[in-house]
Design a protein around this motif. Structure first.
Motif, mmCIF file in Angstrom:
data_model
loop_
_atom_site.group_PDB
_atom_site.id
_atom_site.type_symbol
_atom_site.label_atom_id
_atom_site.label_comp_id
_atom_site.label_asym_id
_atom_site.label_seq_id
_atom_site.Cartn_x
_atom_site.Cartn_y
_atom_site.Cartn_z
ATOM 1 N N ALA A 163 6.015 -12.313 -134.325
ATOM 2 C CA ALA A 163 5.977 -13.633 -133.679
ATOM 3 C C ALA A 163 7.363 -14.275 -133.674
ATOM 4 C CB ALA A 163 4.967 -14.539 -134.379
ATOM 5 N N SER A 164 8.055 -14.200 -134.800
ATOM 6 C CA SER A 164 9.396 -14.785 -134.889
ATOM 7 C C SER A 164 10.372 -14.029 -133.999
ATOM 8 C CB SER A 164 9.893 -14.782 -136.339
ATOM 9 O OG SER A 164 9.987 -13.453 -136.835
ATOM 10 N N TYR A 165 10.196 -12.710 -133.878
ATOM 11 C CA TYR A 165 11.060 -11.886 -133.025
ATOM 12 C C TYR A 165 10.911 -12.297 -131.564
ATOM 13 C CZ TYR A 165 12.988 -7.695 -130.783
ATOM 14 O OH TYR A 165 13.723 -6.837 -130.011
ATOM 15 N N PHE A 166 9.653 -12.474 -131.117
ATOM 16 C CA PHE A 166 9.407 -12.870 -129.733
ATOM 17 C C PHE A 166 9.894 -14.293 -129.461
ATOM 18 C CE2 PHE A 166 6.539 -9.212 -129.687
ATOM 19 C CZ PHE A 166 6.766 -8.722 -128.411
ATOM 20 N N ARG A 167 9.743 -15.173 -130.452
ATOM 21 C CA ARG A 167 10.244 -16.547 -130.278
ATOM 22 C C ARG A 167 11.771 -16.555 -130.176
ATOM 23 N NH1 ARG A 167 6.286 -18.075 -134.123
ATOM 24 N NH2 ARG A 167 7.878 -17.956 -135.780
ATOM 25 N N GLU A 168 12.399 -15.773 -131.031
ATOM 26 C CA GLU A 168 13.861 -15.720 -131.058
ATOM 27 C C GLU A 168 14.436 -15.189 -129.749
ATOM 28 O OE1 GLU A 168 17.380 -13.331 -133.520
ATOM 29 O OE2 GLU A 168 15.314 -13.346 -134.271
ATOM 30 N N ASN A 169 13.714 -14.252 -129.136
ATOM 31 C CA ASN A 169 14.212 -13.613 -127.915
ATOM 32 C C ASN A 169 13.380 -13.982 -126.679
ATOM 33 O OD1 ASN A 169 16.302 -11.658 -129.144
ATOM 34 N ND2 ASN A 169 14.459 -11.203 -130.329
ATOM 35 N N SER A 170 12.699 -15.116 -126.743
ATOM 36 C CA SER A 170 11.797 -15.526 -125.651
ATOM 37 C C SER A 170 12.536 -15.662 -124.319
ATOM 38 C CB SER A 170 11.108 -16.842 -125.997
ATOM 39 O OG SER A 170 12.068 -17.857 -126.244
ATOM 40 N N SER A 171 13.786 -16.136 -124.356
ATOM 41 C CA SER A 171 14.541 -16.316 -123.113
ATOM 42 C C SER A 171 14.830 -14.966 -122.446
ATOM 43 C CB SER A 171 15.861 -17.047 -123.387
ATOM 44 O OG SER A 171 16.649 -16.329 -124.327
ATOM 45 N N ILE A 172 15.071 -13.934 -123.259
ATOM 46 C CA ILE A 172 15.325 -12.601 -122.710
ATOM 47 C C ILE A 172 14.057 -12.035 -122.095
ATOM 48 C CG2 ILE A 172 15.951 -10.212 -123.279
ATOM 49 C CD1 ILE A 172 17.826 -11.315 -125.403
ATOM 50 N N PHE A 173 12.927 -12.180 -122.788
ATOM 51 C CA PHE A 173 11.651 -11.684 -122.249
ATOM 52 C C PHE A 173 11.308 -12.388 -120.939
ATOM 53 C CE2 PHE A 173 11.066 -10.272 -126.662
ATOM 54 C CZ PHE A 173 10.586 -8.987 -126.441
ATOM 55 N N LEU A 174 11.537 -13.701 -120.884
ATOM 56 C CA LEU A 174 11.261 -14.467 -119.670
ATOM 57 C C LEU A 174 12.156 -14.001 -118.524
ATOM 58 C CD1 LEU A 174 9.769 -16.792 -118.280
ATOM 59 C CD2 LEU A 174 11.556 -18.339 -119.128
ATOM 60 N N PHE A 175 13.435 -13.789 -118.819
ATOM 61 C CA PHE A 175 14.370 -13.317 -117.798
ATOM 62 C C PHE A 175 13.957 -11.950 -117.254
ATOM 63 C CE2 PHE A 175 18.139 -10.709 -116.829
ATOM 64 C CZ PHE A 175 18.626 -11.412 -115.739
ATOM 65 N N ILE A 176 13.534 -11.058 -118.142
ATOM 66 C CA ILE A 176 13.119 -9.706 -117.735
ATOM 67 C C ILE A 176 11.900 -9.768 -116.822
ATOM 68 C CG2 ILE A 176 12.123 -7.539 -118.588
ATOM 69 C CD1 ILE A 176 15.118 -7.713 -119.037
ATOM 70 N N VAL A 177 10.919 -10.599 -117.177
ATOM 71 C CA VAL A 177 9.715 -10.741 -116.350
ATOM 72 C C VAL A 177 10.068 -11.286 -114.973
ATOM 73 C CG1 VAL A 177 7.531 -11.986 -116.096
ATOM 74 C CG2 VAL A 177 8.148 -11.003 -118.312
ATOM 75 N N ILE A 178 10.925 -12.309 -114.940
ATOM 76 C CA ILE A 178 11.339 -12.908 -113.662
ATOM 77 C C ILE A 178 12.102 -11.891 -112.813
ATOM 78 C CG2 ILE A 178 12.843 -14.644 -112.606
ATOM 79 C CD1 ILE A 178 12.119 -16.499 -114.947
ATOM 80 N N LEU A 179 12.969 -11.102 -113.450
ATOM 81 C CA LEU A 179 13.730 -10.079 -112.724
ATOM 82 C C LEU A 179 12.797 -9.048 -112.096
ATOM 83 C CD1 LEU A 179 16.580 -8.933 -112.057
ATOM 84 C CD2 LEU A 179 16.376 -7.572 -114.144
ATOM 85 N N PHE A 180 11.788 -8.628 -112.849
ATOM 86 C CA PHE A 180 10.826 -7.664 -112.311
ATOM 87 C C PHE A 180 10.076 -8.256 -111.123
ATOM 88 C CE2 PHE A 180 6.574 -5.822 -112.099
ATOM 89 C CZ PHE A 180 6.880 -4.473 -112.004
ATOM 90 N N LEU A 181 9.630 -9.500 -111.249
ATOM 91 C CA LEU A 181 8.907 -10.159 -110.156
ATOM 92 C C LEU A 181 9.800 -10.318 -108.930
ATOM 93 C CD1 LEU A 181 6.922 -12.906 -112.121
ATOM 94 C CD2 LEU A 181 6.043 -10.768 -111.160
ATOM 95 N N MET A 182 11.072 -10.579 -109.157
ATOM 96 C CA MET A 182 12.026 -10.659 -108.039
ATOM 97 C C MET A 182 12.119 -9.314 -107.328
ATOM 98 S SD MET A 182 15.103 -12.979 -109.643
ATOM 99 C CE MET A 182 16.217 -12.600 -108.272
ATOM 100 N N GLY A 183 12.085 -8.227 -108.109
ATOM 101 C CA GLY A 183 12.089 -6.888 -107.521
ATOM 102 C C GLY A 183 10.852 -6.644 -106.672
#
Length: 215
Positions: free
Chosen positions: A11-31
């Motif tokens: 949980a702490s790992y995902f919170r710490e890197n939440s901005s990266i996970f969000l960016f990756i999801v948005i990039l995939f959707l853009m694709g």
């Protein structure tokens, strides 16, 4: 106790890197969106040629003349595993970060193009074919690709920090061990997705093609 500790760490790992996970999801959707847009930019001749080959393929599926289930499984498994493995290796290299993002974007583009083409040419029938032939295995493959890309980006950033920031003193080996476990887990999920693609998706496709006219 250990289970709660692992859950807390995750949980702490995902919170710490939440901005990266969000960016990756948005990039995939853009694709995905870009892939759908590319369909509309194709000429009528290109669409007709592609649709002809697609019709031939669906005809082979209906007749049962495509590759054997075991061959389909191996093709799917090795194709997706190579993609995942390449992302993993790029995460170790400092210069691999932009290539990881490009690969993920291209994966989204392929999905968007395939679904967009089927729907643009066949309407709701194309949607049903996409639902049967693409969705089942991609319910596993897409999350695995997104997570693998995110983990690779995070690890690559840690490598960059370790290389260029003298103040960054976190040991890399604990992260590397988790990174290896991530790859193993991803390959296991990919094997499950390949099983679905090889043994279930053709059956779904035959059922839908039986009630769909491709002409």
């Amino acid at each position: 106790m250990k289970k709660r500790l692992y859950q807390s760490d995750a949980a702490s790992y995902f919170r710490e890197n939440s901005s990266i996970f969000l960016f990756i999801v948005i990039l995939f959707l853009m694709g995905v969106i870009f892939g759908a847009i590319v369909v509309n930019s194709m000429s009528i001749t290109q669409k007709e040629d592609l649709y002809y080959y697609l019709s031939q393929f669906f005809g082979q599926v209906s007749d049962g003349t495509v590759a054997a289930d075991n061959d389909l499984f191996l093709q799917s498994f090795f194709h997706n595993s190579k993609f995942i493995g390449l992302m993993w290796i790029l995460g170790i290299s400092i210069i691999g970060l932009p290539i990881i993002l490009i690969l993920l974007f291209l994966k989204g583009m392929v999905v968007g193009f395939t679904v967009g083409f089927l729907v643009s040419q066949m309407g709701w029938k194309g949607f049903m074919l996409a639902f049967a032939s693409i969705l089942p295995q991609n319910l596993i493959i897409i999350p695995v690709f997104i997570l693998m890309a995110a983990f690779s980006v995070i690890f690559s950033i840690r490598m960059i920090k370790r290389q260029f920031l003298k103040k960054y003193a976190q040991p890399i080996m604990p992260f590397f061990k988790r990174y290896i476990i991530t790859l193993i887990a991803a390959v296991l999920f990919i094997s499950a997705a390949s099983g679905i693609e090889a043994y279930l998706s053709p059956w779904f496709m035959k059922s839908i093609i039986g009630s769909v006219t491709l002409k």
